[in-house]
Design a protein around this motif. Structure first.
Motif, PDB file in Angstrom:
ATOM      1  N   GLY A 499       2.617 -27.310  -3.477  1.00 51.72           N
ATOM      2  CA  GLY A 499       2.253 -27.147  -2.003  1.00 51.72           C
ATOM      3  C   GLY A 499       2.888 -25.946  -1.605  1.00 51.72           C
ATOM      4  N   MET A 500       1.940 -25.074  -1.054  1.00 47.16           N
ATOM      5  CA  MET A 500       2.615 -23.596  -0.734  1.00 47.16           C
ATOM      6  C   MET A 500       3.477 -24.010   0.652  1.00 47.16           C
ATOM      7  N   ASP A 501       3.163 -24.861   1.521  1.00 48.26           N
ATOM      8  CA  ASP A 501       3.972 -25.000   2.520  1.00 48.26           C
ATOM      9  C   ASP A 501       5.289 -25.526   2.268  1.00 48.26           C
ATOM     10  N   ASN A 502       5.295 -26.567   1.207  1.00 49.06           N
ATOM     11  CA  ASN A 502       6.721 -26.801   0.657  1.00 49.06           C
ATOM     12  C   ASN A 502       7.302 -25.618   0.036  1.00 49.06           C
ATOM     13  N   VAL A 503       6.792 -24.709  -0.681  1.00 44.35           N
ATOM     14  CA  VAL A 503       7.478 -23.792  -1.219  1.00 44.35           C
ATOM     15  C   VAL A 503       7.982 -22.977  -0.132  1.00 44.35           C
ATOM     16  N   LEU A 504       7.235 -22.384   0.695  1.00 41.68           N
ATOM     17  CA  LEU A 504       7.715 -21.744   1.865  1.00 41.68           C
ATOM     18  C   LEU A 504       9.036 -22.277   2.782  1.00 41.68           C
ATOM     19  N   LYS A 505       8.711 -23.623   2.865  1.00 40.40           N
ATOM     20  CA  LYS A 505       9.722 -24.332   3.390  1.00 40.40           C
ATOM     21  C   LYS A 505      11.219 -24.279   2.729  1.00 40.40           C
ATOM     22  N   VAL A 506      10.998 -24.572   1.449  1.00 40.45           N
ATOM     23  CA  VAL A 506      12.389 -24.499   0.488  1.00 40.45           C
ATOM     24  C   VAL A 506      12.932 -23.241   0.556  1.00 40.45           C
ATOM     25  N   GLY A 516       5.922 -16.989   9.927  1.00 41.10           N
ATOM     26  CA  GLY A 516       4.773 -16.412   9.980  1.00 41.10           C
ATOM     27  C   GLY A 516       3.979 -16.107   8.787  1.00 41.10           C
ATOM     28  N   LEU A 517       4.472 -16.607   7.584  1.00 35.71           N
ATOM     29  CA  LEU A 517       3.779 -16.159   6.359  1.00 35.71           C
ATOM     30  C   LEU A 517       2.789 -17.498   6.203  1.00 35.71           C
ATOM     31  N   PRO A 518       1.432 -17.036   5.726  1.00 35.09           N
ATOM     32  CA  PRO A 518       0.605 -17.827   5.397  1.00 35.09           C
ATOM     33  C   PRO A 518       0.652 -18.617   4.029  1.00 35.09           C
ATOM     34  N   ALA A 519       0.531 -19.553   4.128  1.00 35.14           N
ATOM     35  CA  ALA A 519       0.811 -20.825   2.781  1.00 35.14           C
ATOM     36  C   ALA A 519      -0.215 -20.597   1.809  1.00 35.14           C
ATOM     37  N   VAL A 520      -0.384 -19.461   1.475  1.00 32.19           N
ATOM     38  CA  VAL A 520      -1.567 -19.240   0.412  1.00 32.19           C
ATOM     39  C   VAL A 520      -1.097 -18.876  -0.909  1.00 32.19           C
ATOM     40  N   PRO A 521      -1.719 -19.159  -2.163  1.00 33.01           N
ATOM     41  CA  PRO A 521      -1.330 -19.051  -3.292  1.00 33.01           C
ATOM     42  C   PRO A 521      -0.757 -17.797  -3.709  1.00 33.01           C
ATOM     43  N   ALA A 522      -1.416 -16.618  -3.157  1.00 32.60           N
ATOM     44  CA  ALA A 522      -0.831 -15.194  -3.438  1.00 32.60           C
ATOM     45  C   ALA A 522       0.581 -15.103  -3.295  1.00 32.60           C
ATOM     46  N   GLN A 523       1.306 -15.998  -2.460  1.00 28.15           N
ATOM     47  CA  GLN A 523       2.603 -15.848  -1.952  1.00 28.15           C
ATOM     48  C   GLN A 523       3.519 -16.122  -3.404  1.00 28.15           C
ATOM     49  N   THR A 524       2.874 -16.785  -4.230  1.00 31.16           N
ATOM     50  CA  THR A 524       3.761 -17.050  -5.493  1.00 31.16           C
ATOM     51  C   THR A 524       3.915 -15.984  -6.256  1.00 31.16           C
ATOM     52  N   LEU A 525       3.325 -14.739  -5.936  1.00 30.16           N
ATOM     53  CA  LEU A 525       3.829 -13.693  -6.640  1.00 30.16           C
ATOM     54  C   LEU A 525       4.871 -12.677  -6.014  1.00 30.16           C
ATOM     55  N   GLY A 526       5.287 -13.335  -4.702  1.00 24.63           N
ATOM     56  CA  GLY A 526       6.385 -12.681  -4.289  1.00 24.63           C
ATOM     57  C   GLY A 526       5.705 -11.347  -3.373  1.00 24.63           C
ATOM     58  N   THR A 527       4.543 -11.566  -2.585  1.00 24.19           N
ATOM     59  CA  THR A 527       4.046 -10.777  -2.176  1.00 24.19           C
ATOM     60  C   THR A 527       4.473 -10.556  -0.770  1.00 24.19           C
ATOM     61  N   MET A 528       5.259 -11.098  -0.266  1.00 23.75           N
ATOM     62  CA  MET A 528       6.054 -11.219   1.291  1.00 23.75           C
ATOM     63  C   MET A 528       7.338 -10.003   1.038  1.00 23.75           C
ATOM     64  N   GLY A 529       7.788  -9.459   2.201  1.00 20.87           N
ATOM     65  CA  GLY A 529       8.673  -8.595   2.230  1.00 20.87           C
ATOM     66  C   GLY A 529      10.040  -9.339   2.061  1.00 20.87           C
ATOM     67  N   ALA A 530      11.074  -8.568   1.525  1.00 18.09           N
ATOM     68  CA  ALA A 530      12.555  -8.981   1.331  1.00 18.09           C
ATOM     69  C   ALA A 530      13.391  -7.797   1.070  1.00 18.09           C
ATOM     70  N   SER A 531      14.632  -8.075   1.318  1.00 11.86           N
ATOM     71  CA  SER A 531      15.491  -7.092   1.075  1.00 11.86           C
ATOM     72  C   SER A 531      16.561  -7.343   0.028  1.00 11.86           C
ATOM     73  N   PRO A 532      17.089  -6.434  -0.608  1.00 14.81           N
ATOM     74  CA  PRO A 532      18.248  -6.915  -1.522  1.00 14.81           C
ATOM     75  C   PRO A 532      19.296  -7.821  -1.159  1.00 14.81           C
TER      76      PRO A 532
END
Length: 785
Positions: A499-506, A516-532
């Protein structure tokens, strides 16, 4: 009747008193009746005491008392001498061992006469902050009252100040959020408005306000943002500077997030629209105006090399804490407090490890870059952050080759995709949530998934069918093998199963900002922003057995006028130890039998050190990552493709350092993993082993051989994913000592050898697969691994 009876009769109102009876006597009043009578009597007493007249009188008395107190304050408080320049002092920055890092000090401000600033530019500040400025009495009583109540309740200030009040705060007082300061601000503002002209106040306001980039006053701001004098500013540029005052840190175009850029443009439009409303700007001219993108900032002298990055990171951490503890109402005020000076700031940076990290980047990467020979080399930016997982201290940080040449801190920037370094978070969510596959099997490192490239996910209303790197098909494989080889199709399905909502929660609980990230399957590829720095903190939480680690740059901050207390970087358990340790166990397989084996496993300096980590290579090779850890040190290294010329868009890294164009991708298992190994194996100290409480993953000795896996099918792959459950629990997967022939090649120093499989065409997918996807229509982002 005796004398005693007569006396009692007189006391009872002239009537003979009723003889007393015992409770059991016939004719006595029931207990309930007596209680009711007492309640009625008590209530009437309260009503007599709290009448509307008494309440109104009390309120009137309080008002009179307050007015009297204000009159006394007005008589006693005079307009003080200005202190903005007098309070300016140096800031001293020290390494964790107390040795000197840097000293900053000179106030960047130059006062200019109001007459030299174009009238329309002057009005942008009035339109932005206080449209009634030319007619008000210098204060906003409603807003000030709200601010006082918020301060008393611990909520901090929430706007409402006039330009006069802000000038008083900037020049005569300070940014502290206290009731006494606010009351002084109110009195001085009233007096100043009566004694000085509006032009005098406006000039003082725009000459003392803090605009970010170390600039106080409009002249310094004009130079910092547009490299021109204030007298030459256009209305559009003036409107940006006026908008900037609301949140200088958040609205600085050079370092603003996408949200920050959107907000400052909205604020810019608000300013200009107010000018039209006030008849200060022609509506036709307003419509023709375009947003004036500021120039790239220049660093102050003395901030060369890594020094500026460390100082800026320390300042940012201190500013956030000033807001968090209520000393400042927003980041703009906090930044002004820090820039005003007087601080002694000690960072957690270990001087020796810092030097080792810088040397590792230089030896492994930057010494090989030649922008004159290969233009793509000028687009390569490196960032890294190293954290002690047991304490949360940031012991080393690499922000870029030189702060004076590249202002943005690559260690803290969040505008590039972390790609497959996100995959461990999906597994962590599956384990923590005790998730199951579509056919009801518990998800663990031994669970079998279909690794067919481009396989549509099941169980999602949003169609999604990501390709694997080089469109490689793997058939039925375990989760462990899928992590080792970074198989996109497996983790896309796992994200849907959890469940992508559970993935983003964890992910959020581990330390990733998923707001604010949409809980969509595309997020599984790490398509959000992040810093080192962010990724180092997330992996440090895994390394610390699930206890939250928030990377801490600052060790302490001392100031003569205020106290700052920093929270413990190590918090409570956010996921179970078994879940965290299982992910760590699985990630040892990535090093020993996966995408990091060439750079890390086979490094001669490893000396038997146990390592867990994950590689990542993003869409169109715009970023490449390796985040790895030992039991005592977590380091995340990212390479980012940033156009060397304005507007500095995200570009591909392919072909950098002479790797063959079109095929020579900069993979996470290449330069990022090489930098990580060169630094870590020199800085880690004694060889250590993970203390894991798990019975799953690559760290466990197998009892049988893993199933044979089809990795390079010579026939057409199946068109539908496998759905059958295995007839028995599959055996634990262990690293193979041989090198798989299907693993995509890892880039080394330039050679003539090309990868065996061409790169998937970058035109097949949009650049940003995080956009909402249409239901039942597969989308194939081109993230490589």
């Amino acid at each position: 009747m005796g004398r005693a009876d007569e006396r009692r009769a007189r006391q009872g109102g002239g009537r003979r008193a009723t003889p007393r009876r015992s409770p059991g006597t016939v004719g006595s009043a029931p207990a309930g009746t007596r209680a009711a009578a007492r309640g009625k009597s008590g209530k009437s007493g309260i009503r007599r005491f709290f009448t509307w007249k008494s309440v109104l009188g009390s309120l009137f008395g309080l008002v009179l008392l307050g007015m009297g107190a204000f009159v006394v304050m007005y008589m006693l408080i005079d307009i003080p001498a200005g202190n903005a320049t007098a309070q300016q002092q140096s800031n001293v920055y020290k390494y964790s061992d107390g040795s000197m890092l840097a000293r900053t000090g000179k106030l960047n401000r130059e006062n200019v006469d109001l007459a030299s600033i174009p009238k329309d530019v002057q009005r942008t500040f009035v339109a932005a902050e206080n449209k009634s400025f030319y007619t008000d009495s210098g204060v906003d009583l409603k807003g000030t009252t709200r601010g006082l109540l918020n301060t008393l309740s611990g909520k901090g200030a929430q706007g409402g100040s006039t330009i006069t009040q802000q000038y008083v705060k900037n020049y005569y007082l300070n940014q502290d959020q206290t009731v006494s300061r606010k009351l002084k601000e109110l009195v001085i503002s009233l007096k100043l408005d009566r004694q000085k002209s509006k032009d005098y106040i406006l000039a003082g306001y725009i000459n003392t306000s803090y605009y970010g980039r170390g600039a106080y006053g409009i002249q310094a701001a004009a130079q910092a943002y547009y490299r021109k004098d204030a007298k030459d500013l256009t209305v559009e540029e003036g409107a940006y500077l006026a908008a900037l005052l609301q949140a200088p840190n958040q609205y600085d175009w050079a370092i603003a997030s996408d949200t920050g850029k959107k907000l400052v443009q909205e604020r810019w439009n608000y300013v200009l629209n107010n000018m039209v409303e006030q008849h200060w700007l022609d509506a036709g001219k307003r419509q023709a105006m375009k947003f004036p993108v500021p120039k790239t900032p220049k660093a102050a002298p003395g901030m060369e090399g890594q020094t500026g990055y460390l100082v800026s990171a320390a300042n940012a951490a201190l500013e956030r804490q000033l807001v968090a503890q209520g000393t400042a109402s927003n980041l703009g005020d906090a930044e002004a407090m820090v820039t005003a000076g007087g601080w002694t700031i000690t960072v957690n940076i270990d001087k020796k490890k810092q030097t080792q990290l810088e040397q590792a980047v230089k030896d492994t990467l930057t010494s090989k870059l030649d922008p004159h020979k290969r233009p793509v080399d000028g687009d390569v930016q490196a960032g890294a952050a190293s954290v002690d997982p047991k304490t949360g201290k940031v012991v080393a940080l690499y922000g870029g080759e030189n702060y004076v040449k590249h202002y943005i801190n690559n260690a803290t920037r969040r505008d590039y995709q972390p790609a497959s370094t996100f995959k461990p978070l999906i597994l962590a969510a599956a384990l923590e949530e005790e998730a199951k596959t579509q056919d009801g099997r518990a998800i663990n490192p031994n669970t079998i998934y279909d690794g067919t490239s481009g396989r549509p996910v099941k169980g999602s209303e949003i169609g999604f069918a990501p390709p694997n790197e080089d469109d490689q098909n793997y058939g039925d494989i375990t989760v462990q093998t899928a992590m080792n080889k970074s198989v996109n199709s497996v983790f896309a399905q796992m994200g849907v199963d959890v469940g992508m909502d559970n993935v983003l929660k964890v992910a959020n609980s581990l330390g990733m900002d998923t707001k604010g990230l949409p809980a969509v399957p595309a997020q599984t590829l790490g398509t959000m922003g992040a810093s080192p720095l962010e990724m180092a903190g997330i992996y440090a939480t895994l390394d610390n057995h699930g206890r939250k680690v928030t990377p801490a740059v600052v060790k302490s901050a001392e100031h003569k006028d205020r106290t700052v207390t920093f929270p413990n970087p190590v918090g409570d358990e956010v996921i179970s130890r078994e879940a965290a340790d299982t992910v760590t166990s699985v990630l040892t397989g990535v090093v020993d039998d996966g995408t990091a084996r060439v750079s890390v496993r086979d490094n001669p300096a490893r000396n038997g050190q146990q390592v867990a980590g994950k590689t990542g290579t993003s869409d169109n090779n715009k970023s490449a990552w390796f985040t790895g850890y030992t039991p005592d040190l977590v380091t995340s290294v990212g390479l980012f493709g940033e156009g060397a010329n304005p507007p500095h868009k995200q570009v591909t890294l392919t072909g950098a350092t002479g790797l063959l164009p079109g095929k020579g991708r900069v993979n996470g298992g290449g330069y990022p993993a090489q930098i990580w190994a060169a630094y870590t194996f020199g800085a880690m100290g004694e060889v250590s082993k993970f203390d894991l409480e798990t019975t799953q993953g690559a760290a466990v000795q197998p009892t049988t051989q893993p199933p044979t896996i089809t990795q390079s099918p010579t026939t057409e792959p199946p068109t539908t994913p496998a759905t059958q459950s295995p007839t028995s629990e599959p055996p634990t997967h262990t690293p193979s000592s041989s090198t798989p022939t299907t693993e995509p090649p890892t880039e080394q120093t330039p050679t003539t050898e090309a990868p065996t499989t061409p790169e998937t065409s970058p035109t097949s997918t949009p650049d940003n697969p995080t956009d909402p996807l249409k239901p039942n229509k597969p989308n194939k982002p081109n993230n490589k691994e």
